[in-house]
Design a protein around this motif. Sequence first.
Motif, PDB file in Angstrom:
ATOM      1  N   ILE A 237      39.800 -31.490  20.542  1.00 12.77           N
ATOM      2  CA  ILE A 237      38.801 -31.935  19.554  1.00 12.77           C
ATOM      3  C   ILE A 237      39.044 -33.399  19.196  1.00 12.77           C
ATOM      4  O   ILE A 237      38.110 -34.196  19.114  1.00 12.77           O
ATOM      5  N   ALA A 238      40.320 -33.725  18.999  1.00 10.46           N
ATOM      6  CA  ALA A 238      40.654 -35.110  18.664  1.00 10.46           C
ATOM      7  C   ALA A 238      40.194 -36.055  19.769  1.00 10.46           C
ATOM      8  O   ALA A 238      39.658 -37.132  19.494  1.00 10.46           O
ATOM      9  N   GLY A 239      40.384 -35.633  21.015  1.00  9.20           N
ATOM     10  CA  GLY A 239      39.943 -36.459  22.147  1.00  9.20           C
ATOM     11  C   GLY A 239      38.437 -36.620  22.182  1.00  9.20           C
ATOM     12  O   GLY A 239      37.923 -37.708  22.462  1.00  9.20           O
TER      13      GLY A 239
ATOM     14  N   SER B  25      42.476 -38.502  15.168  1.00  9.49           N
ATOM     15  CA  SER B  25      43.819 -37.940  15.397  1.00  9.49           C
ATOM     16  C   SER B  25      43.805 -36.427  15.219  1.00  9.49           C
ATOM     17  O   SER B  25      42.910 -35.862  14.556  1.00  9.49           O
ATOM     18  N   ALA B  26      44.817 -35.775  15.789  1.00 10.85           N
ATOM     19  CA  ALA B  26      44.916 -34.321  15.678  1.00 10.85           C
ATOM     20  C   ALA B  26      45.139 -33.890  14.233  1.00 10.85           C
ATOM     21  O   ALA B  26      44.654 -32.840  13.812  1.00 10.85           O
ATOM     22  N   SER B  27      45.854 -34.721  13.471  1.00 10.79           N
ATOM     23  CA  SER B  27      46.077 -34.356  12.061  1.00 10.79           C
ATOM     24  C   SER B  27      44.767 -34.420  11.280  1.00 10.79           C
ATOM     25  O   SER B  27      44.539 -33.610  10.375  1.00 10.79           O
ATOM     26  N   THR B  28      43.919 -35.388  11.630  1.00 12.17           N
ATOM     27  CA  THR B  28      42.608 -35.453  10.978  1.00 12.17           C
ATOM     28  C   THR B  28      41.785 -34.215  11.325  1.00 12.17           C
ATOM     29  O   THR B  28      41.075 -33.665  10.475  1.00 12.17           O
ATOM     30  N   VAL B  29      41.889 -33.790  12.572  1.00 14.26           N
ATOM     31  CA  VAL B  29      41.193 -32.569  12.981  1.00 14.26           C
ATOM     32  C   VAL B  29      41.645 -31.395  12.126  1.00 14.26           C
ATOM     33  O   VAL B  29      40.836 -30.626  11.602  1.00 14.26           O
TER      34      VAL B  29
END
Lengths: 198, 192
Positions: free
Chosen positions: B147-149, B154-158
Motif C-alpha cells: 500500500i505504501a508503494g 511510508s508504511a507507518s503512515t499506512v
Amino acid sequence: MTPYDDVRPSGRGGGTPFEQELVSAMNDFADSATAPAFEPDVIARSSRRKRGVAVAALTAAAVIVGAGTALATIGHSAQGAGRAAGAEPTVPATASPAITEVNARWHFAQVELVTQKGHGLATIDLAGLTLKDAKTMLSKHNLRTGSITWAPCTGRRGTVLMVFHGTPRLVKAVGDPDYLKGMKLTDTVNVDLCSGNR
Amino acid sequence: MDLATDPTSETVLVGTNPAGTAFHAFVTSRSAGLYRGALVLTGSPDVAEELVQETLERVYRKWRAVAAADSPDAYVRRIMVNLANDRWRKFRRTVPAPPGGEMTAPGDEYGRIDSRDQLVRALQNLPMRMRTVVVLRYFHDLSDDEIAGDLGISASTVRSQLARGIEKLRGQFPERSGLSTQRPRKESDDSV
C-alpha cells in the motif's frame, strides 16, 4: 505501546468480526453492479485524441509565452497564422531531435512520433489539411510525403483523408543509429487525398 | 489478480504495439476487476466507470511501460488509485451517507444486507486517502508495504491511516464495536 493498540487492524484479510464484516460488505457491494463493457478501440481513440489536444494546448501555450517569435523567425509564419492554435493536434518544432520512430496508421490520418524509449511523444494529425499544409507539417520533422493517391469522399477536395505505409513501421533515422540497425528505414509518409467525387 | 500467475499473462505481455492484441487482451481480462475496485473506492457506478475508462486511457498511453513492469497489475492499480485521489481533490465527490443505522437482529438476512450497505456508505465518507488505504488493505488484500508503494507514503503512515479509518467506521457502528474490539487470540500471543 502505540496510540493505536486498541484499534489497530489485526491483519490482512480481516481478523476481527468487524473487519470480516467490512470485507464482506465491500465484496457484496462490488458484486452488486455489473461491469460495463470497456472497448479497447474506443479507449485507444479517446487516448489519442486527448494526447493530441494536450499537445495542441502546449503548443498554444508555447506560442503565447514567446516561442511564437522564435518560430516566426525560422519562417513559415504565414502557415501558422492561418490556423487556429487549437484546431488540430500539432507538435512543437523542438520535439524533432528526440524522435526515433514514426508510426503511420492506415486507418487514421495520424503520424505518431515515438521516442527511442518507446514512449509516445506526439501525434501529427493531418486529417483535413491540404496537401501543401500536410507537406509543411511533415517537413518540420524532416519527413516527406511519398505516394499521393486519391479516394472518393464527401469532404473537401484535395484534403488529407488518411496516411498509410507499406511496411509494418516507418522508422526515421534520427537518434541512435544502433537502435535502428536492421530496421527498414524511411522518412516517407504516403497520403490519401479526398477527391470529392462521392 | 496476479498477472505473473495468470494464464493470459503471456499474451498480455507479448507485443509492443499499444493498439495491438496485447492491449486488447489486457482490457478484456482486467477491466471487470478494475471496475470492482473502482466501485468500492468511489461508491458510485458512474464515477467508477469514468475512473476505469480514464485509467485504461492512461494505461494505453503508457502501455510499453506497463507491459515491461514486474507487476503490470500493480502498476495499473497504482494509476487508478492515484487518479481517484486526483479526481477527489478536484471534485470532492462523495456519496452522502445517511446518519446512523438501525440494529439488526441476529440471523436477519435483510438486516444484514442493509447493515453492509450502510457500512459501505460509511466507508465512502472517510477522507479519500484513508478510504484508499482501507480499500487496498481489505478489498485488494495488500500488505502495508504494498500500500505504501502504491500511494507513495511510508508504511507507518499506512498503519496509522488504517487504524484511524477502522476506528472511524467502528464509531459509526457502536453496536458492532463490542464485537470488533475482541480480537481473536493467536497462538503467538500465548508464546510471548
